[in-house]
Design a protein around this motif. Structure first.
Motif, PDB file in Angstrom:
ATOM      1  N   LEU A  92       0.838  -1.159   0.151  1.00 16.26           N
ATOM      2  CA  LEU A  92       0.008  -0.018  -0.038  1.00 16.26           C
ATOM      3  C   LEU A  92       0.928   1.331  -0.097  1.00 16.26           C
ATOM      4  CD1 LEU A  92      -0.398   1.645   2.990  1.00 16.26           C
ATOM      5  CD2 LEU A  92      -1.284  -0.598   3.526  1.00 16.26           C
ATOM      6  N   THR A  93       2.022   1.350   0.372  1.00 18.31           N
ATOM      7  CA  THR A  93       3.249   2.352   0.341  1.00 18.31           C
ATOM      8  C   THR A  93       3.605   2.374  -1.048  1.00 18.31           C
ATOM      9  OG1 THR A  93       5.035   1.239   0.838  1.00 18.31           O
ATOM     10  CG2 THR A  93       3.529   1.997   2.714  1.00 18.31           C
ATOM     11  N   ASP A  94       3.485   1.548  -1.970  1.00 22.18           N
ATOM     12  CA  ASP A  94       4.006   1.719  -3.401  1.00 22.18           C
ATOM     13  C   ASP A  94       2.848   1.220  -4.245  1.00 22.18           C
ATOM     14  OD1 ASP A  94       5.685   2.138  -5.458  1.00 22.18           O
ATOM     15  OD2 ASP A  94       6.669   0.361  -5.079  1.00 22.18           O
ATOM     16  N   LEU A  95       1.908   1.926  -4.314  1.00 17.89           N
ATOM     17  CA  LEU A  95       0.677   1.519  -5.250  1.00 17.89           C
ATOM     18  C   LEU A  95       1.046   1.321  -6.734  1.00 17.89           C
ATOM     19  CD1 LEU A  95      -2.380   2.767  -3.240  1.00 17.89           C
ATOM     20  CD2 LEU A  95      -1.822   0.672  -3.275  1.00 17.89           C
ATOM     21  N   PRO A  96       0.349   0.531  -7.612  1.00 20.05           N
ATOM     22  CA  PRO A  96       0.762   0.652  -9.063  1.00 20.05           C
ATOM     23  C   PRO A  96       0.061   2.110  -9.552  1.00 20.05           C
ATOM     24  CG  PRO A  96      -0.402  -1.247  -8.363  1.00 20.05           C
ATOM     25  CD  PRO A  96      -0.248  -0.609  -7.189  1.00 20.05           C
ATOM     26  N   PRO A  97       0.690   2.552 -10.653  1.00 19.11           N
ATOM     27  CA  PRO A  97       0.247   3.915 -11.174  1.00 19.11           C
ATOM     28  C   PRO A  97      -1.230   3.700 -11.456  1.00 19.11           C
ATOM     29  CG  PRO A  97       2.345   3.105 -12.156  1.00 19.11           C
ATOM     30  CD  PRO A  97       1.636   1.951 -11.263  1.00 19.11           C
ATOM     31  N   ASP A  98      -1.747   2.850 -11.990  1.00 19.50           N
ATOM     32  CA  ASP A  98      -3.259   2.844 -12.414  1.00 19.50           C
ATOM     33  C   ASP A  98      -4.118   2.871 -10.943  1.00 19.50           C
ATOM     34  OD1 ASP A  98      -2.467   0.317 -11.291  1.00 19.50           O
ATOM     35  OD2 ASP A  98      -4.327  -0.567 -12.690  1.00 19.50           O
ATOM     36  N   ILE A  99      -3.709   2.799 -10.127  1.00 18.86           N
ATOM     37  CA  ILE A  99      -4.333   2.878  -8.800  1.00 18.86           C
ATOM     38  C   ILE A  99      -4.197   4.354  -8.227  1.00 18.86           C
ATOM     39  CG2 ILE A  99      -4.632   2.163  -6.460  1.00 18.86           C
ATOM     40  CD1 ILE A  99      -5.831   0.328  -8.357  1.00 18.86           C
ATOM     41  N   ARG A 100      -2.989   4.714  -8.351  1.00 13.61           N
ATOM     42  CA  ARG A 100      -2.448   6.032  -7.830  1.00 13.61           C
ATOM     43  C   ARG A 100      -3.297   7.284  -8.632  1.00 13.61           C
ATOM     44  NH1 ARG A 100       2.944   4.258  -7.865  1.00 13.61           N
ATOM     45  NH2 ARG A 100       3.279   5.771  -9.536  1.00 13.61           N
ATOM     46  N   GLN A 101      -3.670   6.753 -10.017  1.00 12.05           N
ATOM     47  CA  GLN A 101      -4.350   7.878 -10.819  1.00 12.05           C
ATOM     48  C   GLN A 101      -6.046   7.782 -10.405  1.00 12.05           C
ATOM     49  OE1 GLN A 101      -2.985   6.718 -14.632  1.00 12.05           O
ATOM     50  NE2 GLN A 101      -0.863   7.131 -13.943  1.00 12.05           N
ATOM     51  N   ARG A 102      -6.624   6.722  -9.673  1.00  8.65           N
ATOM     52  CA  ARG A 102      -7.900   6.796  -9.465  1.00  8.65           C
ATOM     53  C   ARG A 102      -8.571   7.297  -8.242  1.00  8.65           C
ATOM     54  NH1 ARG A 102     -10.879   1.279 -10.163  1.00  8.65           N
ATOM     55  NH2 ARG A 102     -12.477   2.893 -10.033  1.00  8.65           N
ATOM     56  N   ARG A 103      -9.450   7.398  -8.190  1.00 10.83           N
ATOM     57  CA  ARG A 103     -10.206   8.030  -6.802  1.00 10.83           C
ATOM     58  C   ARG A 103     -11.593   7.286  -6.719  1.00 10.83           C
ATOM     59  NH1 ARG A 103      -6.061   9.906  -7.028  1.00 10.83           N
ATOM     60  NH2 ARG A 103      -5.379  11.841  -6.616  1.00 10.83           N
ATOM     61  N   PHE A 104     -11.655   6.691  -5.415  1.00  4.93           N
ATOM     62  CA  PHE A 104     -12.955   5.832  -5.247  1.00  4.93           C
ATOM     63  C   PHE A 104     -13.759   6.772  -4.132  1.00  4.93           C
ATOM     64  CE2 PHE A 104      -9.219   3.416  -6.124  1.00  4.93           C
ATOM     65  CZ  PHE A 104      -9.380   2.420  -6.764  1.00  4.93           C
ATOM     66  N   ASP A 105     -15.114   5.997  -4.196  1.00  2.00           N
ATOM     67  CA  ASP A 105     -16.135   6.447  -3.362  1.00  2.00           C
ATOM     68  C   ASP A 105     -15.900   5.953  -1.942  1.00  2.00           C
ATOM     69  OD1 ASP A 105     -18.117   7.621  -5.305  1.00  2.00           O
ATOM     70  OD2 ASP A 105     -17.998   5.602  -6.219  1.00  2.00           O
ATOM     71  N   HIS A 106     -15.319   4.853  -1.866  1.00  2.00           N
ATOM     72  CA  HIS A 106     -15.276   4.167  -0.486  1.00  2.00           C
ATOM     73  C   HIS A 106     -13.839   3.544  -0.467  1.00  2.00           C
ATOM     74  CE1 HIS A 106     -19.365   4.755   0.307  1.00  2.00           C
ATOM     75  NE2 HIS A 106     -19.752   4.315  -0.751  1.00  2.00           N
ATOM     76  N   VAL A 107     -13.135   3.634   0.673  1.00  3.30           N
ATOM     77  CA  VAL A 107     -11.857   2.913   1.081  1.00  3.30           C
ATOM     78  C   VAL A 107     -12.127   2.395   2.340  1.00  3.30           C
ATOM     79  CG1 VAL A 107      -9.585   2.941   1.510  1.00  3.30           C
ATOM     80  CG2 VAL A 107     -10.212   4.331  -0.463  1.00  3.30           C
ATOM     81  N   ILE A 108     -11.802   0.981   2.436  1.00  2.00           N
ATOM     82  CA  ILE A 108     -11.981   0.185   3.731  1.00  2.00           C
ATOM     83  C   ILE A 108     -10.888  -0.533   3.928  1.00  2.00           C
ATOM     84  CG2 ILE A 108     -14.533  -0.080   3.035  1.00  2.00           C
ATOM     85  CD1 ILE A 108     -13.888  -3.107   2.393  1.00  2.00           C
ATOM     86  N   ALA A 109     -10.624  -0.731   5.329  1.00  2.00           N
ATOM     87  CA  ALA A 109      -9.433  -1.238   5.728  1.00  2.00           C
ATOM     88  C   ALA A 109      -9.448  -1.897   6.929  1.00  2.00           C
ATOM     89  CB  ALA A 109      -8.123  -0.411   5.737  1.00  2.00           C
ATOM     90  N   ASN A 110      -8.712  -3.174   7.173  1.00  2.00           N
ATOM     91  CA  ASN A 110      -8.634  -3.786   8.572  1.00  2.00           C
ATOM     92  C   ASN A 110      -7.344  -3.919   8.931  1.00  2.00           C
ATOM     93  OD1 ASN A 110      -8.879  -5.539  10.814  1.00  2.00           O
ATOM     94  ND2 ASN A 110      -9.710  -7.049   9.556  1.00  2.00           N
ATOM     95  N   PRO A 111      -6.554  -3.008   9.149  1.00  2.00           N
ATOM     96  CA  PRO A 111      -5.032  -2.967   9.173  1.00  2.00           C
ATOM     97  C   PRO A 111      -4.674  -3.787  10.605  1.00  2.00           C
ATOM     98  CG  PRO A 111      -5.739  -0.691   9.522  1.00  2.00           C
ATOM     99  CD  PRO A 111      -7.018  -1.573   9.570  1.00  2.00           C
ATOM    100  N   PRO A 112      -3.317  -4.271  10.491  1.00  2.00           N
ATOM    101  CA  PRO A 112      -3.018  -5.082  11.827  1.00  2.00           C
ATOM    102  C   PRO A 112      -3.297  -4.590  13.167  1.00  2.00           C
ATOM    103  CG  PRO A 112      -1.182  -5.069   9.932  1.00  2.00           C
ATOM    104  CD  PRO A 112      -2.503  -4.184   9.466  1.00  2.00           C
TER     105      PRO A 112
END
Length: 253
Positions: A101-121
Motif C-alpha cells: 500500500l506504500t507503493d501502489l501501482p500507477p493505475d491505482i494512484r491515478q484513481r479516486r474511489f467512493d469508499h476505501v476500507i481497511a482492517n489494518p494489523p
C-alpha cells in the motif's frame, strides 16, 4: 499458488458467500464482515480495500450491495491469488492487485474511489507474542504504520468519499490522530463483547473534506448476557443479522 489441500472453503453470511482460505495462517473471521456491514455503499459506486487478504470484507460488501466496482490491494501473493479465486467463485468482477500500500501501482494512484476500507494489523511492532506463521504475523502485527494506512486511504478517496477502518479499541487515539490531518466528520462505533464489558473493537468512518464534529454512535454489543452460558452462538439479534443475513450494521438505538 496454493493447492486445495492447503486451503479450506468456508461459508459466510449464511452461505451467501464462500471463501477459500489458507488451512494454516491468517484466516478471516467476524471482523472483516463487521467492517463490510458498516459501509454505506450504493450500487455502482467504487470501493478499494487496502490489505484485502482473501477478500472477506470486499466480497461481503459486494454480497450486500450489488453492482459495485471492486478493487483490492494485498501484499502477500498467496492471499491475493486466493482473493482472485474467491472473486471468480462468487461471480464478482474485481480487480485484485499484489502490491504494497506504500507503493501502489500507477493505475491505482491515478484513481479516486467512493469508499476505501481497511482492517489494518491490530498490534504495534514489538508488542505481545508474534504469531509463528509469517503470513499471520504480517496480518496481525503492524509493519506499515497505521497513519500510513489512513493517509493512503485518504489520498485514494474522491471528495466526500468515506474511509472505514476497524481496529482494536486501544488503538483509537492512534487512528483518530491519523485521521485528523486528512479527514473529517468522523463517526466512531464501539463494539463491546457483552453488556457491562469494555469495547474491544471500534469501527471509525470519516469523510474526505468533511467538516462535522466527531460523532459517537450508539454502542453495539456482540453477545447477549453478561457471560456465555451454553453451547452455540449467543450473538445479539443485530449482530446475527449482520453475520448470517448480510444485513447492514445498525446505526441507531
Amino acid at each position: 499458488m496454493t493447492s486445495d489441500t492447503d486451503t479450506t472453503c468456508d461459508a459466510f453470511l449464511g452461505g451467501r458467500l464462500t471463501l477459500r482460505q489458507p488451512r494454516r495462517g491468517y484466516r478471516a473471521g467476524v471482523d472483516p464482515i463487521l467492517l463490510a456491514a458498516s459501509v454505506d455503499a450504493r450500487p455502482g459506486q467504487s470501493v478499494l480495500e487496502l490489505g484485502c487478504g482473501v477478500g472477506a470484507a470486499l466480497f461481503a460488501l459486494a454480497t450486500r450491495v450489488p453492482s459495485l466496482d471492486l478493487t483490492g490491494v494485498e501484499l502477500q501473493p498467496a492471499y491475493a491469488d486466493l482473493a482472485r479465486t474467491n472473486a471468480a467463485a462468487n461471480k464478482f468482477s474485481a480487480k485484485i492487485l499484489t502490491a504494497d500500500l506504500t507503493d501502489l501501482p500507477p493505475d491505482i494512484r491515478q484513481r479516486r474511489f467512493d469508499h476505501v476500507i481497511a482492517n489494518p494489523p491490530y498490534y504495534r511492532p514489538q508488542t505481545g507474542t508474534s504469531p509463528a506463521a509469517t503470513d499471520r504475523a504480517i496480518a496481525h502485527r503492524e509493519a506499515t504504520p497505521l497513519a500510513e494506512w489512513v493517509a493512503t486511504g485518504a489520498r485514494r478517496l474522491k471528495p466526500r468519499g468515506t474511509l472505514s477502518v476497524i481496529q482494536r479499541a486501544d488503538r483509537l487515539t492512534d487512528l483518530l490522530g491519523a485521521m485528523d490531518t486528512h479527514l473529517g466528520s468522523i463517526t466512531m462505533t464501539a463494539l463491546h463483547p457483552r453488556p457491562g464489558r469494555a469495547a474491544s473493537l471500534v469501527i471509525v468512518k470519516a469523510i474526505k473534506g468533511g467538516r462535522g464534529a466527531l460523532t459517537l454512535a450508539p454502542p453495539l454489543f456482540m453477545h447477549r448476557g453478561d457471560t456465555h452460558l451454553s453451547d452455540g452462538d449467543d450473538y445479539t439479534d443485530a449482530i446475527r443479522a449482520v453475520l448470517r443475513d448480510a444485513a447492514a450494521l445498525p446505526t441507531g438505538p
